[in-house]
Scaffold this motif. Structure first.
Motif, mmCIF file in Angstrom:
data_model
loop_
_atom_site.group_PDB
_atom_site.id
_atom_site.type_symbol
_atom_site.label_atom_id
_atom_site.label_comp_id
_atom_site.label_asym_id
_atom_site.label_seq_id
_atom_site.Cartn_x
_atom_site.Cartn_y
_atom_site.Cartn_z
ATOM 1 N N ALA A 165 -3.339 6.290 -9.449
ATOM 2 C CA ALA A 165 -2.883 5.828 -8.140
ATOM 3 C C ALA A 165 -3.821 4.763 -7.593
ATOM 4 C CB ALA A 165 -2.788 7.007 -7.174
ATOM 5 N N LEU A 166 -5.125 4.894 -7.880
ATOM 6 C CA LEU A 166 -6.099 3.956 -7.325
ATOM 7 C C LEU A 166 -6.132 2.633 -8.079
ATOM 8 C CD1 LEU A 166 -9.111 6.305 -6.595
ATOM 9 C CD2 LEU A 166 -7.446 5.418 -4.978
ATOM 10 N N ALA A 167 -5.522 2.614 -9.281
ATOM 11 C CA ALA A 167 -5.625 1.442 -10.143
ATOM 12 C C ALA A 167 -5.141 0.173 -9.455
ATOM 13 C CB ALA A 167 -4.835 1.670 -11.433
ATOM 14 N N VAL A 168 -4.216 0.294 -8.505
ATOM 15 C CA VAL A 168 -3.630 -0.898 -7.893
ATOM 16 C C VAL A 168 -4.222 -1.176 -6.510
ATOM 17 C CG1 VAL A 168 -1.517 -0.760 -9.207
ATOM 18 C CG2 VAL A 168 -1.689 0.492 -7.074
ATOM 19 N N HIS A 169 -5.356 -0.566 -6.179
ATOM 20 C CA HIS A 169 -6.019 -0.739 -4.883
ATOM 21 C C HIS A 169 -5.118 -0.421 -3.703
ATOM 22 C CE1 HIS A 169 -9.440 -2.493 -6.812
ATOM 23 N NE2 HIS A 169 -8.667 -3.371 -7.423
ATOM 24 N N PRO A 170 -4.590 0.781 -3.624
ATOM 25 C CA PRO A 170 -3.726 1.089 -2.484
ATOM 26 C C PRO A 170 -4.564 1.290 -1.220
ATOM 27 C CG PRO A 170 -4.083 3.052 -3.773
ATOM 28 C CD PRO A 170 -4.798 1.954 -4.485
ATOM 29 N N GLU A 171 -3.884 1.156 -0.080
ATOM 30 C CA GLU A 171 -4.562 1.478 1.178
ATOM 31 C C GLU A 171 -4.086 2.823 1.685
ATOM 32 O OE1 GLU A 171 -4.318 -1.778 4.077
ATOM 33 O OE2 GLU A 171 -3.945 -3.034 2.324
#
Lengths: 325, 316
Positions: free
Chosen positions: B167-173
Motif C-alpha cells: 500500500a505504501l509503495a505508491v506514496h499514499p496520503e
C-alpha cells in the motif's frame, strides 16, 4: 475435597507427517471441577483446540493420543469407540467457534436439539418436544415454539450460538468444553453469551473448560488458568495468581502487550505498545531447550540447553521456566 | 482543508432476502456526513453489518455512492470515471482484514511488491524499483530474504507487513485500514499497530481505522465515529467519547467490553435488527433502555454541541 470430574494426566497428542512428528500437545495435566471454570489461553497454533478435541477423542486416526483422561475412574483413552460415544455429548458437551459450520443447514434447530437427546435416551415425542422447548427457553431464545421450526440460516449469529449451547446442554452433560465460543460474535452479543454461560454453569453445576485467545475474557470468567505455548503448559494456576502476578516471561509479555489498552490513559502522543518480538517457532523445528528462548528477554545459557519442566511456586501456581530457579 | 469530506452520503444495494424473494433496494448507509483532517486517525466502530466497511470503500471510491458527494482534497470524486480516478488512487490505499486473501498465492513477494510500482510508475527502471522495494521492506520491518518467498511461506504478521508495504509503495496520503489486525494474534497485533503508528509519524499518513476492538481504537485514534445500522450515532474526540459516552448504544458497547480489572456492568440488549427490516424512527429503539414513544416515530438527527462532539439521540 473438591469434586474433580475429569483428571487429565500428561496428555500428549502427536501427528505423524511426512516431515516428522508434530507434538501438538505435549504433557498437559489439569483437572476439571464441577462448578468451576478452567480457562486455556495461548496464541494460534499453541495446541488449545487439539487439546480439547483430544479430550473428546474427536481427532482423525493419524493423531496419536497418549496419557490418561480419567473420567469417574475410567480412562477415556482406553474406552472402545462405542463406549466413548456414550460419554461424548452425554457426559462431556462441546461448543465450537463457528455455529454456522457446526449446525446442519437442512434440519430445523428443533430437530437438531432433539437428535442430541435421542442419541442418548429413548423418550416419547411429547416429552422430547417439552425438553426442546425448555432448553431453548433456558438459553434465552424468545418464543421457542416458533423458533424450534426455524432453520439455522434464519437465525442471527448470536441466536445460532445459543442454539449450539442448547444442543450441547440438552443431554445434560457434566462437563462443557467451549472452544472460542464468542470469537465470531459482536461485542454486545459476546457479553450476552458469556453471561448465559455463567448463568447455566451455576444452574447446572457444570465444569467448564473455556478456550480462548482473549485474555480479558479469561480473567473475567475463569477460576483457574492454563497458559499454553507450542503445545506445552508454561504457566498454570488460579486466575488471580497467573494474571495478578505472572511469573513466566511469556505470560508477562502477553499481559503487558494488552495492559496499556486496558488503562484509561490519555497521554498524547501514545507510548509504544509492548510487543513480543519474533513469532512462534515452527513445531517441526523447535529449538533445543526452552521453546520461548528466542523471544525471551531473560534468556540464559541454561534455557538454550535444557527444557524447563513445570515446577510449583505455591500449592496452585506452577511455571515452566528456569528464571530464579 | 479536510483531506476527505463526505456530504450526506447514501448508499443502497439491490439485494434479495432469500433466493426466491424479489430483490429490493436496501439502504446500507444513510445521511453520512463527516470529515477527515490530514494527519489524523479516525476510528470507525460498530457491530458487523452496520456499514463500516462499505463506508471505508466509498471513501476511496472503490464503490460509488447512490447519492451525496465525496470530496478528496477538495475535489469532488463522487462519480469520477475509473480512468480519471487512477492518478488519485496513488494517494489513497487500503489494507484489508485477511492479509492472506489479499495476496496472490501464485506470486512471490518480489512480484507482489513490484505490481503497484509497475502500475503507477511504469517509467521507473528495474534498479530504481529494486531500491524502492528494499526501502519499503526495511520501513515495514521485513528482511530482504522474504522476497523469494510465496505468501503461504510467510506468517500472518509478515503477510500483513507485506500488505502495508504494498500500500505504501505508491506514496499514499490516506490509508483505509479495515480491521487490519483482527486476524492476528495478540502479540503480533501490537507489532503491527506499532508499525502503523511509526509509519504515520515518518510519512505523515492519515488513517481511517475500522475495527470492532474498542480498546485498539481508543489507543490508535484521535477521533471516533460510532455507527449503528447505517447511520452515525455518535462522533467525538477519542477522549470525550471514552470518558463520557453519550449515546445509549455507545454506552452499551463500552459496558460489553471484556475487561482485565473491573467487572462489567451488563446492559440487557437484544440483537441488532436486520437491514432488510429496519426499525422505524431511531434504528436503535428496540434495544434501547431509554427509548420513549418519540423514538419509534422520529429518527434523531446528529446534533453538534459546544465541545464539537455530535450525537444522534433525542434524550442523550
Amino acid at each position: 475435597m473438591l469434586d474433580s470430574l475429569l483428571e487429565v494426566q500428561n496428555l500428549r497428542t502427536s501427528f505423524f507427517t511426512g516431515k516428522g512428528e508434530i507434538r501438538a500437545v505435549d504433557g498437559v495435566s489439569f483437572s476439571l471441577i464441577a462448578g468451576k471454570t478452567l480457562g486455556v489461553v495461548g496464541e494460534s497454533g499453541c495446541g488449545k483446540s487439539v487439546m480439547s478435541l483430544s479430550l473428546m477423542r474427536l481427532l482423525p486416526d493419524q493423531a496419536v493420543i497418549r496419557g490418561h483422561l480419567f473420567y469417574r475412574k475410567n480412562d477415556l483413552l482406553k474406552l472402545s469407540p462405542t463406549q466413548m460415544r456414550r460419554i461424548r455429548g452425554r457426559e462431556i458437551g462441546m461448543i465450537f467457534q463457528d455455529p454456522m459450520a457446526a449446525l446442519n443447514p437442512v434440519f430445523t434447530i428443533g430437530d437438531q436439539i432433539g437428535e442430541a437427546i435421542l442419541v442418548h435416551e429413548k423418550v416419547s415425542s411429547r416429552v422430547l418436544r417439552g425438553r426442546i422447548l425448555e432448553i431453548l427457553h433456558q438459553v434465552g431464545i424468545a418464543s421457542p415454539e416458533k423458533r424450534m421450526h426455524d432453520y439455522p440460516h434464519q437465525l442471527s449469529g448470536g441466536m445460532r450460538q445459543r442454539v449450539m449451547i442448547a444442543m450441547a446442554l440438552a443431554p445434560e452433560p457434566k462437563i462443557l468444553i467451549a472452544d472460542e465460543p464468542t470469537t465470531a460474535l459482536d461485542v454486545t452479543i459476546q457479553a450476552q453469551i458469556l453471561d448465559l454461560l455463567k448463568y447455566l454453569q451455576t444452574q447446572r453445576h457444570l465444569a467448564l473448560l473455556f478456550i480462548t485467545h482473549d485474555i480479558a475474557m479469561v480473567s473475567e470468567l475463569a477460576d483457574e488458568v492454563l497458559v499454553m505455548y507450542t503445545g506445552r503448559v508454561v504457566e498454570q494456576g488460579l486466575t488471580r495468581e497467573v494474571f495478578g502476578n505472572p511469573k513466566m516471561p511469556y505470560t508477562q509479555s502477553l499481559l503487558k502487550s494488552v495492559a496499556f489498552l486496558h488503562e484509561q490513559a490519555w497521554e498524547f502522543p501514545r507510548p509504544k505498545l509492548e510487543v513480543i518480538e519474533g513469532s512462534v517457532p515452527d513445531l517441526l523445528a523447535l529449538p533445543k531447550g526452552c521453546h520461548f528462548q528466542e523471544r525471551c528477554v531473560h534468556c540464559m545459557l541454561r534455557c538454550q540447553q535444557q527444557e524447563p519442566v513445570l515446577r510449583a511456586l505455591s500449592a496452585t501456581h506452577r511455571i515452566a521456566c528456569w528464571k530464579d530457579c | 482543508m479536510p483531506l476527505v469530506r463526505l456530504e450526506n452520503i447514501q448508499k443502497s444495494f439491490e439485494m434479495k432476502k432469500s433466493f426466491f424473494s424479489k430483490s429490493k433496494q436496501v439502504e446500507v448507509l444513510s445521511a453520512i456526513t463527516l470529515q477527515i483532517q490530514p494527519g489524523e486517525t479516525l476510528g470507525l466502530v460498530g457491530e458487523s453489518g452496520c456499514g463500516k466497511s462499505t463506508l471505508g470503500k466509498l471513501m476511496i471510491r472503490l464503490i460509488e455512492p447512490t447519492s451525496g458527494r465525496i470530496f478528496f482534497k477538495g475535489q469532488d470524486v463522487s462519480h469520477l470515471s475509473s480512468r480519471l480516478l487512477r492518478p488519485l488512487r496513488k494517494q489513497m490505499q487500503m489494507i484489508f482484514q485477511a492479509p492472506g486473501a489479499s495476496l496472490n498465492p501464485h506470486m512471490n513477494v518480489e512480484a507482489l511488491m513490484c505490481e503497484p510500482l509497475n502500475i503507477h510508475q511504469p517509467e521507473a527502471s528495474i534498479e530504481e524499483k529494486k531500491e524502492k522495494i528494499s526501502h519499503l521492506l526495511s520501513l515495514c520491518g521485513l528482511r530482504s530474504e522474504i522476497l523469494s518467498r510465496y505468501p503461504h511461506q510467510c506468517s500472518g504478521g509478515q503477510k500483513q507487513r507485506i500488505c502495508i508495504a504494498r500500500a505504501l509503495a505508491v506514496h499514499p496520503e490516506f490509508l483505509v485500514c479495515d480491521e487490519p489486525v483482527s486476524a492476528l494474534d495478540v502479540s503480533i497485533q501490537a507489532q503491527i499497530i506499532n508499525l502503523m503508528r511509526s509509519l504515520q509519524d515518518t510519512l505523515g499518513l492519515t488513517y481511517l481505522f475500522i475495527s470492532h476492538n474498542l480498546r485498539l481504537v481508543q489507543y490508535f485514534s484521535t477521533r471516533v465515529v460510532v455507527m449503528y445500522l447505517g447511520r452515525i450515532v455518535e462522533q467525538a474526540s477519542v477522549q470525550q467519547l471514552y470518558q463520557n459516552p453519550r449515546h445509549p448504544y455507545t454506552r452499551a458497547l463500552f459496558a460489553a467490553m471484556p475487561s482485565l480489572s473491573q467487572r462489567k456492568k451488563y446492559l440487557p440488549l437484544g440483537e441488532p435488527a436486520s437491514i432488510f427490516d429496519l426499525p422505524s424512527g431511531c434504528h436503535f429503539h428496540p434495544r434501547c433502555p431509554m427509548a420513549q414513544s418519540r423514538c419509534q416515530v422520529e429518527a434523531p438527527l446528529l446534533r453538534k454541541d459546544s465541545s464539537g462532539s455530535e450525537v444522534a439521540c433525542h434524550y442523550a
